[in-house]
Design a protein around this motif. Sequence first.
Motif, mmCIF file in Angstrom:
data_model
loop_
_atom_site.group_PDB
_atom_site.id
_atom_site.type_symbol
_atom_site.label_atom_id
_atom_site.label_comp_id
_atom_site.label_asym_id
_atom_site.label_seq_id
_atom_site.Cartn_x
_atom_site.Cartn_y
_atom_site.Cartn_z
ATOM 1 N N CYS A 180 55.689 0.246 22.305
ATOM 2 C CA CYS A 180 56.592 -0.560 21.631
ATOM 3 C C CYS A 180 57.648 0.320 20.362
ATOM 4 O O CYS A 180 58.772 -0.257 20.233
ATOM 5 N N ALA A 196 52.426 -6.401 21.035
ATOM 6 C CA ALA A 196 53.190 -5.042 21.066
ATOM 7 C C ALA A 196 51.906 -4.133 20.711
ATOM 8 O O ALA A 196 51.161 -4.318 19.811
ATOM 9 N N ASP A 243 54.667 -5.970 24.824
ATOM 10 C CA ASP A 243 55.508 -4.806 24.681
ATOM 11 C C ASP A 243 54.699 -3.772 24.384
ATOM 12 O O ASP A 243 53.943 -3.235 23.482
ATOM 13 N N GLY A 280 59.328 -1.407 17.914
ATOM 14 C CA GLY A 280 59.424 -2.896 17.979
ATOM 15 C C GLY A 280 60.558 -3.585 18.328
ATOM 16 O O GLY A 280 60.636 -4.870 18.356
ATOM 17 N N ALA A 293 56.638 -1.118 13.785
ATOM 18 C CA ALA A 293 56.833 -2.286 14.520
ATOM 19 C C ALA A 293 56.445 -3.390 13.853
ATOM 20 O O ALA A 293 56.888 -4.618 13.919
#
Length: 265
Positions: A104, A124, A101, A107, A135
């Motif tokens: 991100c 991420a 990701d 998150g 995140a």
Amino acid sequence: MSLSPAPFTLFAVVTALRSAGCVFAEDEAELIVAAAADPAALAAMVERRAAGHPLEHVLGWAGFDGLRIVVGPGVFVPRRRTEFLLHQAAALARPGAVVVDLCCGSGALGAALAARLGPLELHAADVEPAAVRYARRNLGGAGEVHRGDLFEPLPGTLRGRVEILLANVPYVPTGDVGLLPPEARIHEPRVALDGGPDGLDVLRRVAAEAPHWLAPGGHLLIETSERQATRAEETLARHGLATRVVVSDELYATVVVATRPGGLG
């Protein structure tokens, strides 16, 4: 209109928020009253919201695909339209997939995908320190969060292995950032919004590197605007990826799905 710490009522909160121009004052008031620990906290929360802080920053969380994602000052608030990107990814991913990701933010995408599919090999990354902190809270033990620019902080062992690459990159053209609602342009990091002169600068950088990180048959999913979709497709195709555009009229969302040729082993 300010709110004294005590006594406080739902009606008083609604009145204060409506006076500040909050369109959904009743709904917001119920959420704020429910979240406040005491009258003083309530007064402070109403004051922040009336001053234009994002509701999610005031509450300390944002709803995303049925989850409460922890957010706060300095972090991008996940949008409901991005749930469409999540749904596309969930339809393509297998349990235990290798997922990255990028950009991100809080998150939210990684956390929601893990909630839907169970354990993943999830990484991420974000360049913003505040985003990385949030995140890590939201992913917990579900994934590893790296601080750095796009692919730069990722472990080299991921090259050629990524099955699902999520990239909710900034795509607002620089000239349009000033037209965003104050909640975004004042209280969210500009790096999470500004996509350069045509909104596609970060997408181009992701497109150039993605084929080296994707597994054969792996998918890159990028949110964009309807007006940018054709140029985004062309950019991704120039790097050897097979592309398609999917649209949700309900969520006003556009996602480009780009696939590296070959098959996942």
